[in-house]
Design an enzyme around this catalytic site. Structure first.
Site, PDB file in Angstrom:
ATOM      1  N   GLY A 149      34.999  -6.436  14.671  1.00 30.16           N
ATOM      2  CA  GLY A 149      35.108  -5.004  14.879  1.00 30.16           C
ATOM      3  C   GLY A 149      35.957  -4.360  13.799  1.00 30.16           C
ATOM      4  CD  GLN A 150      37.965   1.441  13.015  1.00 31.84           C
ATOM      5  OE1 GLN A 150      38.643   1.508  14.024  1.00 31.84           O
ATOM      6  NE2 GLN A 150      37.426   2.493  12.437  1.00 31.84           N
ATOM      7  CG  LEU A 151      41.464  -1.558  15.024  1.00 31.75           C
ATOM      8  CD1 LEU A 151      42.339  -1.393  16.261  1.00 31.75           C
ATOM      9  CD2 LEU A 151      42.114  -0.847  13.837  1.00 31.75           C
ATOM     10  CG  ASP A 179      33.181 -10.584  17.537  1.00 35.91           C
ATOM     11  OD1 ASP A 179      32.587 -10.353  18.604  1.00 35.91           O
ATOM     12  OD2 ASP A 179      33.831  -9.718  16.921  1.00 35.91           O
ATOM     13  CG  ASP A 227      31.900 -15.383  26.411  1.00 35.28           C
ATOM     14  OD1 ASP A 227      32.620 -14.413  26.695  1.00 35.28           O
ATOM     15  OD2 ASP A 227      30.868 -15.681  27.039  1.00 35.28           O
ATOM     16  CE1 TYR A 270      39.620   0.502  25.428  1.00 39.35           C
ATOM     17  CE2 TYR A 270      40.240   2.804  25.111  1.00 39.35           C
ATOM     18  CZ  TYR A 270      40.218   1.493  24.660  1.00 39.35           C
ATOM     19  OH  TYR A 270      40.805   1.173  23.458  1.00 39.35           O
ATOM     20  CE  LYS A 305      42.542  -1.766  25.641  1.00 39.86           C
ATOM     21  NZ  LYS A 305      42.712  -3.096  25.010  1.00 39.86           N
TER      22      LYS A 305
END
Length: 370
Positions: free
Chosen positions: A56-58, A79, A97, A186, A190
């Site tokens: 992913g992006q980060l 991933d 996973d 979400y 968190k």
């Protein structure tokens, strides 16, 4: 269902950084100079670091930062999709996973892992359209990581979000400790992450670390399903079409951070001496702006940029979030400080996105404006 949301959800189900398989038989047993004075690095000279959701992006950005510091072989990416050659040829990569306890355990044991950066999650807008999947990935996956951190004495970093706050939270300069009643799965997941991490730290001594991140702005990748993603998408549309339709209202201000600042903050928090941390979850902040404020700055490069506003279901999510964060504790305890202001962010994004699109950052704005 909104077509944009449907597209994001479809992409999320096959995208990197999202674990989607079941968990059969899961086992559970019981400024540069400033940073140097604050963030003494770890007592491990070359920690072995596992990053989940690494494609992913980060994950990709942080892997580059950590590999530069600790060496390619000491940063293990994972991933649930096949990685490209440019990933596998620069260091270890594993299919992992986060819902499969034994799968994670084997990687941690066989790779002699010291630190885990747990990025795997479904983001806000995507999670609202598949709550069962978001619950599995964001909560069950976390439980696996937390238990393994306890078993193997790991340092565990998990990102949190402005989405952990809710309508009852203070809107401006939201502090670290306040009312937190989020309105999305979400956000709920968190808050669960933060509280469970603090519990495992106090009860079992797990070295849990967490940052509440603003919206992260990066020009390298397509948006991944977050409510703040308009601030990424707008650059592509502005440079290519000269117009953009925002899914948030013109005056909806949200906290934002450029990706380089974000990655540096995560790295500094990950490396900080435990003795510096007076708490286990911190806000970090950089800048706050609305779509119209971003458009105003962007018009310095695309003078004729036309903005339209068509709020969708993400508007309600954004309305429940803070407009700015109080990150004074992070600045005091371990020396956090952002480097990119609004002008820096827009200038850098113009350069990065123009390069990705094959445009000149100068000529693209002139041709679009004309």
């Amino acid at each position: 269902m909104n077509s944009a949301i449907r597209s994001l959800l479809t992409r999320a189900l096959v995208a990197p950084s999202l674990a989607v398989r079941g968990c059969p038989g899961c086992m559970f047993s019981t400024s540069p100079g400033t940073r140097q004075s604050f963030a003494q690095t770890t007592d491990i000279d070359h920690p072995r670091i596992l990053i989940t959701g690494a494609l992913g992006q980060l994950g990709q950005g942080l892997s580059r930062v950590l590999k530069k510091k600790y060496g390619n072989e000491n940063v293990i990416l994972s991933d649930i999709v096949r990685a490209s050659r440019d990933v596998t040829e620069t260091g270890p990569y594993f299919f992992l996973d986060v819902l499969d306890f034994r799968n994670i355990q084997e990687v941690i044991v066989n790779q002699n892992i010291d630190w885990v950066v747990h990025f795997s999650a479904l983001l806000s807008a995507v999670g609202e359209h598949d709550v069962p999947l978001a619950t599995k990935v964001n909560i069950q996956g976390l439980h696996n990581m937390m238990e393994l951190a306890k078993m193997y004495n790991l340092r565990l970093f998990c990102p949190s979000t402005i989405g952990a706050f809710g309508p009852e939270s203070p809107k401006h300069q939201t502090p670290d400790q306040t009312v937190m009643r989020p309105t999305t799965i979400y956000g709920v997941s968190k808050v669960h992450t933060e509280l469970l991490g603090e519990y495992y730290h106090k009860k079992f001594g797990v070295d849990f670390r967490c940052l509440r991140l603003p919206g992260v702005i990066s020009g390298d990748d397509a948006p991944g399903g977050g409510t703040t993603d308009y601030a990424v998408d707008i650059f592509d549309h502005a440079l290519q079409e000269g117009s953009y339709t925002s899914f948030l209202k013109a005056d909806t201000a949200l906290p934002m951070i450029y990706v380089d600042d974000c990655l540096r903050g995560i790295s500094e928090m990950l490396e900080a001496s435990s003795g510096l941390l007076r708490q286990r979850t911190y806000n970090i902040n950089a800048i706050s702006f609305s779509p119209e404020e971003l458009a105003t700055e962007l018009r310095k490069y695309v003078p004729m940029l036309e903005m339209n506003y068509k709020p969708d279901e993400r508007q309600a999510i954004a309305d429940s979030w803070p407009a700015s964060l109080d990150d004074s504790n992070a600045r005091r305890d371990w020396g956090w400080n952002h480097r990119y202001n609004m002008e820096d962010l827009v200038r850098t994004m113009i350069e990065v996105v123009s390069k990705r699109l094959g445009l000149s950052s100068t000529t693209s704005s002139q041709s679009t404006a004309g």
